[in-house]
Enzyme design. Sequence first.
Site, PDB file in Angstrom:
ATOM      1  CG  ASP A 171      -1.898   1.142   1.214  1.00  0.00           C
ATOM      2  OD1 ASP A 171      -2.925   1.011   0.536  1.00  0.00           O
ATOM      3  OD2 ASP A 171      -1.641   2.168   1.880  1.00  0.00           O
ATOM      4  CG  ASN A 199      -4.398  11.245  -5.545  1.00  0.00           C
ATOM      5  OD1 ASN A 199      -3.693  11.287  -6.550  1.00  0.00           O
ATOM      6  ND2 ASN A 199      -5.011  10.135  -5.156  1.00  0.00           N
ATOM      7  CD  GLU A 237      -4.543   4.389  -1.554  1.00  0.00           C
ATOM      8  OE1 GLU A 237      -4.714   4.793  -0.396  1.00  0.00           O
ATOM      9  OE2 GLU A 237      -5.418   4.470  -2.443  1.00  0.00           O
TER      10      GLU A 237
END
Length: 308
Positions: free
Chosen positions: A155, A163, A198
Site C-alpha cells: 500500500d 493526490n 493505491e
Amino acid sequence: MATAPPERDATPDAPVVASAAIETSVTCGFPTSPIIGLDAVPVGAPTPDGRVDQARAHEAAAEVLADRGDWRRAYQHLKAAVSLVRDERTIPADVPDQLRLEVDRLRRERAEAREQSRRDTVTATWNRRYLDERLSTLRGDGSASAAPVCVALADVDHFKAVNDTHGHVLGDEVLRRLVDVMSEDLPEDGFCARYGGEEFALVLPGLAPAEAVRVCEEARARVDAHPWHEVAADLRVTVSVGVACLGDATRPGAPGLDAADSLLYVAKRAGRNAVAYRDGADGTVRLAGPAARRRGIEAAARGAFPVS
C-alpha cells in the site's frame, strides 16, 4: 372428452403473423434459423456444392451476429464454416478466402478483449479479476504437495496527500511508476496486480517464505530510493507491505491475502515504509530489513492478530 380447438380470429384485415422458426440442427451444431433475416443452414447436403452452401450460410450468420456485437456466436459460426471448408469433399475454389481472414480477425479481437478485461485501465498492470483467477489456479487442490505460493499486499503510504497536493493526474503517474519499480526482479511466473485504489498485490509462486520476504524488502527499498523528484520536486513515495503464503493455516490469521492484509496493517502501525511477515520458526511477527530495529512491533502485531 376432447377439447374443441380455439376459434381463429375471423377479422378479414387481421395481419398474418409468421410462426416462430424452428431451430434446424446442422452437422456442426450451430443453427441459424433463429437469426432474423437468414434462412436455415441447409441440412442433409453431403455433396461439395451442398457443403459450400452450408459454409456460406454460416458465414452470413456470422456477419449478422458480428454487426450486433455478438462475437461469441459469430465466432462459432465462422469456426463451423471453416470446418466445412477444410473437408476434403469441399471445393476450395468455391469458398471465399475472406472467410479464413475473418476467422483470424475474430480470434484476435476475442483474445484482445479477454486481455483488456484483465488489465487495470490506469496502470496497465493486471487487475483484481486476473489476480483472483490466477490465485484460484495456483491454490490448486490445496494439497500438502502443492508448490508454495507467497503473496504480498503493498500500500502506498500517505497516497491521499499525494493526490491532494499534486492532483490525480500526477497521482496516476506515481501509480504507473510504482508498478514498474515493484515488478523488477520478480520470480518466474510472478506478477504485480492492482488490488484496489493505491494497493497492489505481488504474487510470488515457487518461493520459500524467507525468499518471498527478501524479494518484497528489495522492492520496498527500490521504491524508497526511486528518483521521485523527477515527477515532482518535493515528492517522496514509500510503501508498506505484508507478506504471507496461500494455504498456511498453521499460524494465527486467515491464509493468503487476508493474512497479508493483516500483516500490511502491522507494517503501517509500526511506522510505514516496512515489510511485515511472520517468522516461520516461532510464528513471531517481524519487520524485514532496517525496519527490524523499530520498537512497537509487538503492539502493532497484537492489534492485527488479537488473541481470542
